[in-house]
Design a protein around this motif. Structure first.
Motif, PDB file in Angstrom:
ATOM      1  N   ILE A 191       0.841  -1.193   0.000  1.00 16.71           N
ATOM      2  CA  ILE A 191       0.000   0.000   0.000  1.00 16.71           C
ATOM      3  C   ILE A 191       0.881   1.250   0.000  1.00 16.71           C
ATOM      4  N   GLU A 192       1.955   1.221   0.752  1.00 21.59           N
ATOM      5  CA  GLU A 192       2.889   2.354   0.777  1.00 21.59           C
ATOM      6  C   GLU A 192       3.442   2.622  -0.621  1.00 21.59           C
ATOM      7  N   ARG A 193       3.858   1.583  -1.310  1.00 23.40           N
ATOM      8  CA  ARG A 193       4.407   1.756  -2.659  1.00 23.40           C
ATOM      9  C   ARG A 193       3.326   2.181  -3.647  1.00 23.40           C
ATOM     10  N   ALA A 194       2.126   1.607  -3.508  1.00 21.25           N
ATOM     11  CA  ALA A 194       1.015   1.977  -4.396  1.00 21.25           C
ATOM     12  C   ALA A 194       0.619   3.431  -4.202  1.00 21.25           C
ATOM     13  N   SER A 195       0.644   3.912  -2.968  1.00 20.54           N
ATOM     14  CA  SER A 195       0.265   5.307  -2.738  1.00 20.54           C
ATOM     15  C   SER A 195       1.237   6.253  -3.430  1.00 20.54           C
ATOM     16  N   ALA A 196       2.518   5.903  -3.471  1.00 19.86           N
ATOM     17  CA  ALA A 196       3.492   6.735  -4.196  1.00 19.86           C
ATOM     18  C   ALA A 196       3.171   6.736  -5.688  1.00 19.86           C
ATOM     19  N   MET A 197       2.790   5.581  -6.215  1.00 18.56           N
ATOM     20  CA  MET A 197       2.438   5.494  -7.638  1.00 18.56           C
ATOM     21  C   MET A 197       1.180   6.304  -7.939  1.00 18.56           C
ATOM     22  N   LEU A 198       0.208   6.254  -7.028  1.00 17.44           N
ATOM     23  CA  LEU A 198      -1.028   7.012  -7.223  1.00 17.44           C
ATOM     24  C   LEU A 198      -0.757   8.514  -7.147  1.00 17.44           C
ATOM     25  N   ARG A 199       0.130   8.932  -6.242  1.00 17.12           N
ATOM     26  CA  ARG A 199       0.492  10.359  -6.169  1.00 17.12           C
ATOM     27  C   ARG A 199       1.146  10.820  -7.462  1.00 17.12           C
ATOM     28  N   ALA A 200       1.863   9.904  -8.123  1.00 13.46           N
ATOM     29  CA  ALA A 200       2.534  10.245  -9.381  1.00 13.46           C
ATOM     30  C   ALA A 200       1.581  10.206 -10.569  1.00 13.46           C
ATOM     31  N   GLY A 201       0.308   9.818 -10.341  1.00 14.85           N
ATOM     32  CA  GLY A 201      -0.682   9.844 -11.404  1.00 14.85           C
ATOM     33  C   GLY A 201      -1.028   8.504 -12.029  1.00 14.85           C
ATOM     34  N   MET A 202      -0.428   7.408 -11.557  1.00 17.04           N
ATOM     35  CA  MET A 202      -0.753   6.095 -12.107  1.00 17.04           C
ATOM     36  C   MET A 202      -2.203   5.757 -11.767  1.00 17.04           C
ATOM     37  N   ASN A 203      -2.881   5.045 -12.663  1.00 13.15           N
ATOM     38  CA  ASN A 203      -4.262   4.673 -12.347  1.00 13.15           C
ATOM     39  C   ASN A 203      -4.276   3.531 -11.329  1.00 13.15           C
ATOM     40  N   VAL A 204      -5.418   3.354 -10.676  1.00 13.69           N
ATOM     41  CA  VAL A 204      -5.542   2.428  -9.556  1.00 13.69           C
ATOM     42  C   VAL A 204      -5.248   0.993  -9.975  1.00 13.69           C
ATOM     43  N   THR A 205      -5.780   0.555 -11.100  1.00 15.01           N
ATOM     44  CA  THR A 205      -5.562  -0.820 -11.547  1.00 15.01           C
ATOM     45  C   THR A 205      -4.081  -1.088 -11.806  1.00 15.01           C
ATOM     46  N   ASP A 206      -3.404  -0.180 -12.480  1.00 11.29           N
ATOM     47  CA  ASP A 206      -1.981  -0.373 -12.758  1.00 11.29           C
ATOM     48  C   ASP A 206      -1.161  -0.376 -11.474  1.00 11.29           C
ATOM     49  N   ALA A 207      -1.483   0.504 -10.533  1.00 10.37           N
ATOM     50  CA  ALA A 207      -0.767   0.530  -9.250  1.00 10.37           C
ATOM     51  C   ALA A 207      -0.996  -0.777  -8.497  1.00 10.37           C
ATOM     52  N   CYS A 208      -2.209  -1.268  -8.519  1.00 14.27           N
ATOM     53  CA  CYS A 208      -2.556  -2.533  -7.872  1.00 14.27           C
ATOM     54  C   CYS A 208      -1.682  -3.664  -8.412  1.00 14.27           C
ATOM     55  N   MET A 209      -1.615  -3.789  -9.703  1.00 17.15           N
ATOM     56  CA  MET A 209      -0.838  -4.858 -10.315  1.00 17.15           C
ATOM     57  C   MET A 209       0.671  -4.658 -10.131  1.00 17.15           C
ATOM     58  N   ALA A 210       1.118  -3.406 -10.144  1.00 17.77           N
ATOM     59  CA  ALA A 210       2.550  -3.111 -10.018  1.00 17.77           C
ATOM     60  C   ALA A 210       3.107  -3.490  -8.651  1.00 17.77           C
ATOM     61  N   VAL A 211       2.268  -3.498  -7.629  1.00 20.91           N
ATOM     62  CA  VAL A 211       2.752  -3.840  -6.297  1.00 20.91           C
ATOM     63  C   VAL A 211       2.515  -5.300  -5.934  1.00 20.91           C
ATOM     64  N   GLY A 212       2.034  -6.085  -6.887  1.00 21.92           N
ATOM     65  CA  GLY A 212       1.895  -7.517  -6.658  1.00 21.92           C
ATOM     66  C   GLY A 212       0.544  -7.968  -6.145  1.00 21.92           C
ATOM     67  N   ALA A 213      -0.422  -7.067  -6.051  1.00 23.29           N
ATOM     68  CA  ALA A 213      -1.765  -7.473  -5.634  1.00 23.29           C
ATOM     69  C   ALA A 213      -2.437  -8.170  -6.814  1.00 23.29           C
ATOM     70  N   THR A 214      -3.198  -9.196  -6.532  1.00 21.56           N
ATOM     71  CA  THR A 214      -3.814  -9.968  -7.617  1.00 21.56           C
ATOM     72  C   THR A 214      -5.296  -9.686  -7.776  1.00 21.56           C
ATOM     73  N   SER A 215      -5.893  -9.000  -6.810  1.00 18.97           N
ATOM     74  CA  SER A 215      -7.317  -8.695  -6.866  1.00 18.97           C
ATOM     75  C   SER A 215      -7.517  -7.204  -6.611  1.00 18.97           C
ATOM     76  N   LEU A 216      -8.113  -6.526  -7.567  1.00 20.13           N
ATOM     77  CA  LEU A 216      -8.374  -5.094  -7.410  1.00 20.13           C
ATOM     78  C   LEU A 216      -9.310  -4.833  -6.229  1.00 20.13           C
ATOM     79  N   GLY A 217     -10.297  -5.684  -6.037  1.00 14.98           N
ATOM     80  CA  GLY A 217     -11.233  -5.517  -4.927  1.00 14.98           C
ATOM     81  C   GLY A 217     -10.549  -5.642  -3.573  1.00 14.98           C
ATOM     82  N   SER A 218      -9.729  -6.674  -3.408  1.00 13.35           N
ATOM     83  CA  SER A 218      -9.005  -6.866  -2.146  1.00 13.35           C
ATOM     84  C   SER A 218      -8.011  -5.738  -1.915  1.00 13.35           C
ATOM     85  N   PHE A 219      -7.335  -5.330  -2.992  1.00 12.49           N
ATOM     86  CA  PHE A 219      -6.382  -4.229  -2.893  1.00 12.49           C
ATOM     87  C   PHE A 219      -7.091  -2.958  -2.441  1.00 12.49           C
ATOM     88  N   SER A 220      -8.217  -2.637  -3.070  1.00  4.58           N
ATOM     89  CA  SER A 220      -8.960  -1.420  -2.723  1.00  4.58           C
ATOM     90  C   SER A 220      -9.460  -1.461  -1.287  1.00  4.58           C
TER      91      SER A 220
END
Length: 153
Positions: free
Chosen positions: A70-99
Protein backbone atom coordinates in the motif's frame (compact mmCIF):
# COMPACT_ATOMS: atom_id res chain seq x y z
CA UNK A 1 29.60 -25.68 29.21
CA UNK A 2 28.12 -27.85 26.46
CA UNK A 3 28.22 -27.14 22.73
CA UNK A 4 24.63 -25.84 22.59
CA UNK A 5 24.21 -22.11 22.11
CA UNK A 6 22.87 -20.16 25.05
CA UNK A 7 19.45 -18.54 24.94
CA UNK A 8 20.80 -15.07 24.13
CA UNK A 9 22.76 -16.17 21.08
CA UNK A 10 19.81 -18.28 19.89
CA UNK A 11 17.50 -15.28 20.24
CA UNK A 12 19.99 -13.11 18.35
CA UNK A 13 20.12 -15.68 15.54
CA UNK A 14 16.30 -15.71 15.38
CA UNK A 15 16.16 -11.91 15.26
CA UNK A 16 18.73 -11.92 12.45
CA UNK A 17 16.59 -14.33 10.43
CA UNK A 18 13.47 -12.25 11.11
CA UNK A 19 15.27 -9.09 9.99
CA UNK A 20 16.39 -10.80 6.78
CA UNK A 21 12.79 -11.92 6.16
CA UNK A 22 11.49 -8.39 6.77
CA UNK A 23 14.14 -7.00 4.42
CA UNK A 24 13.01 -9.51 1.79
CA UNK A 25 9.39 -8.35 2.18
CA UNK A 26 10.48 -4.71 1.86
CA UNK A 27 12.61 -5.45 -1.21
CA UNK A 28 10.45 -8.03 -3.02
CA UNK A 29 6.97 -6.69 -2.12
CA UNK A 30 5.83 -6.84 -5.77
CA UNK A 31 6.72 -10.52 -6.11
CA UNK A 32 4.20 -13.29 -5.37
CA UNK A 33 5.05 -13.63 -1.67
CA UNK A 34 3.14 -15.51 0.99
CA UNK A 35 3.91 -16.43 4.58
CA UNK A 36 5.04 -20.02 3.86
CA UNK A 37 7.54 -18.75 1.26
CA UNK A 38 8.89 -16.07 3.58
CA UNK A 39 9.02 -18.48 6.54
CA UNK A 40 11.02 -20.98 4.49
CA UNK A 41 13.64 -18.29 3.85
CA UNK A 42 13.87 -17.82 7.63
CA UNK A 43 14.15 -21.61 8.18
CA UNK A 44 10.95 -21.69 10.27
CA UNK A 45 7.52 -23.18 10.00
CA UNK A 46 4.88 -20.66 8.89
CA UNK A 47 3.12 -20.66 12.29
CA UNK A 48 6.35 -20.30 14.30
CA UNK A 49 7.61 -17.61 11.91
CA UNK A 50 4.37 -15.64 12.18
CA UNK A 51 4.46 -15.77 16.00
CA UNK A 52 8.12 -14.69 16.16
CA UNK A 53 7.65 -11.95 13.53
CA UNK A 54 4.66 -10.52 15.36
CA UNK A 55 6.51 -10.60 18.68
CA UNK A 56 9.50 -8.80 17.15
CA UNK A 57 7.70 -6.24 14.95
CA UNK A 58 4.21 -5.87 16.37
CA UNK A 59 2.40 -7.05 13.23
CA UNK A 60 2.04 -10.24 11.25
CA UNK A 61 4.27 -10.83 8.22
CA UNK A 62 1.23 -10.66 5.94
CA UNK A 63 0.17 -7.29 7.38
CA UNK A 64 3.72 -5.99 6.96
CA UNK A 65 3.71 -7.13 3.31
CA UNK A 66 0.34 -5.50 2.63
CA UNK A 67 1.38 -2.26 4.35
CA UNK A 68 4.52 -2.17 2.22
CA UNK A 69 2.46 -2.76 -0.94
CA UNK A 70 0.00 0.00 0.00
CA UNK A 71 2.89 2.35 0.78
CA UNK A 72 4.41 1.76 -2.66
CA UNK A 73 1.01 1.98 -4.40
CA UNK A 74 0.26 5.31 -2.74
CA UNK A 75 3.49 6.73 -4.20
CA UNK A 76 2.44 5.49 -7.64
CA UNK A 77 -1.03 7.01 -7.22
CA UNK A 78 0.49 10.36 -6.17
CA UNK A 79 2.53 10.25 -9.38
CA UNK A 80 -0.68 9.84 -11.40
CA UNK A 81 -0.75 6.09 -12.11
CA UNK A 82 -4.26 4.67 -12.35
CA UNK A 83 -5.54 2.43 -9.56
CA UNK A 84 -5.56 -0.82 -11.55
CA UNK A 85 -1.98 -0.37 -12.76
CA UNK A 86 -0.77 0.53 -9.25
CA UNK A 87 -2.56 -2.53 -7.87
CA UNK A 88 -0.84 -4.86 -10.31
CA UNK A 89 2.55 -3.11 -10.02
CA UNK A 90 2.75 -3.84 -6.30
CA UNK A 91 1.90 -7.52 -6.66
CA UNK A 92 -1.76 -7.47 -5.63
CA UNK A 93 -3.81 -9.97 -7.62
CA UNK A 94 -7.32 -8.69 -6.87
CA UNK A 95 -8.37 -5.09 -7.41
CA UNK A 96 -11.23 -5.52 -4.93
CA UNK A 97 -9.00 -6.87 -2.15
CA UNK A 98 -6.38 -4.23 -2.89
CA UNK A 99 -8.96 -1.42 -2.72
CA UNK A 100 -10.41 -2.75 0.53
CA UNK A 101 -6.98 -3.04 2.15
CA UNK A 102 -5.92 0.38 0.82
CA UNK A 103 -9.05 1.95 2.32
CA UNK A 104 -8.51 0.14 5.63
CA UNK A 105 -4.89 1.29 5.91
CA UNK A 106 -5.03 4.76 4.35
CA UNK A 107 -8.50 5.78 5.49
CA UNK A 108 -9.74 6.57 1.97
CA UNK A 109 -10.24 4.74 -1.32
CA UNK A 110 -7.37 4.55 -3.82
CA UNK A 111 -9.36 6.66 -6.28
CA UNK A 112 -9.99 9.45 -3.78
CA UNK A 113 -6.36 9.31 -2.66
CA UNK A 114 -5.20 9.62 -6.27
CA UNK A 115 -7.56 12.54 -6.92
CA UNK A 116 -6.43 14.49 -3.84
CA UNK A 117 -3.95 17.37 -4.13
CA UNK A 118 -0.46 16.08 -3.29
CA UNK A 119 1.46 19.29 -4.00
CA UNK A 120 2.61 19.58 -0.37
CA UNK A 121 4.25 16.15 -0.59
CA UNK A 122 5.89 16.97 -3.92
CA UNK A 123 7.85 19.84 -2.35
CA UNK A 124 9.23 17.73 0.53
CA UNK A 125 12.59 15.97 0.66
CA UNK A 126 12.21 12.20 0.05
CA UNK A 127 13.03 11.29 3.66
CA UNK A 128 10.11 13.41 4.89
CA UNK A 129 7.80 12.00 2.22
CA UNK A 130 8.52 8.45 3.42
CA UNK A 131 7.75 9.24 7.05
CA UNK A 132 4.80 11.55 6.31
CA UNK A 133 3.01 9.25 3.88
CA UNK A 134 3.75 5.97 5.68
CA UNK A 135 0.55 3.95 5.96
CA UNK A 136 -0.81 3.07 9.37
CA UNK A 137 -3.59 0.73 10.34
CA UNK A 138 -7.12 2.00 11.07
CA UNK A 139 -6.87 5.00 8.78
CA UNK A 140 -4.42 6.75 11.09
CA UNK A 141 -1.76 7.43 8.51
CA UNK A 142 0.47 10.42 9.06
CA UNK A 143 -0.46 11.79 5.67
CA UNK A 144 -0.41 15.49 4.88
CA UNK A 145 -3.84 17.05 4.96
CA UNK A 146 -4.76 19.91 2.70
CA UNK A 147 -4.21 23.27 4.35
CA UNK A 148 -7.41 24.98 5.47
CA UNK A 149 -8.51 27.92 3.39
CA UNK A 150 -7.32 31.30 4.61
CA UNK A 151 -9.82 33.27 6.67
CA UNK A 152 -11.38 36.19 4.70
CA UNK A 153 -10.86 38.54 7.71
Amino acid sequence: MSGTPDAASEELATLTLLRQARDMIDRDYAQPLDVPTIAAKAFMSPAHFSRKFRAAYGETPYNHLMTRRIERASAMLRAGMNVTDACMAVGATSLGSFSSRFTEIMGETPSSYRARDHSAVESMPPCFVRSTTRPARNGKSSRIEEAPAASPH
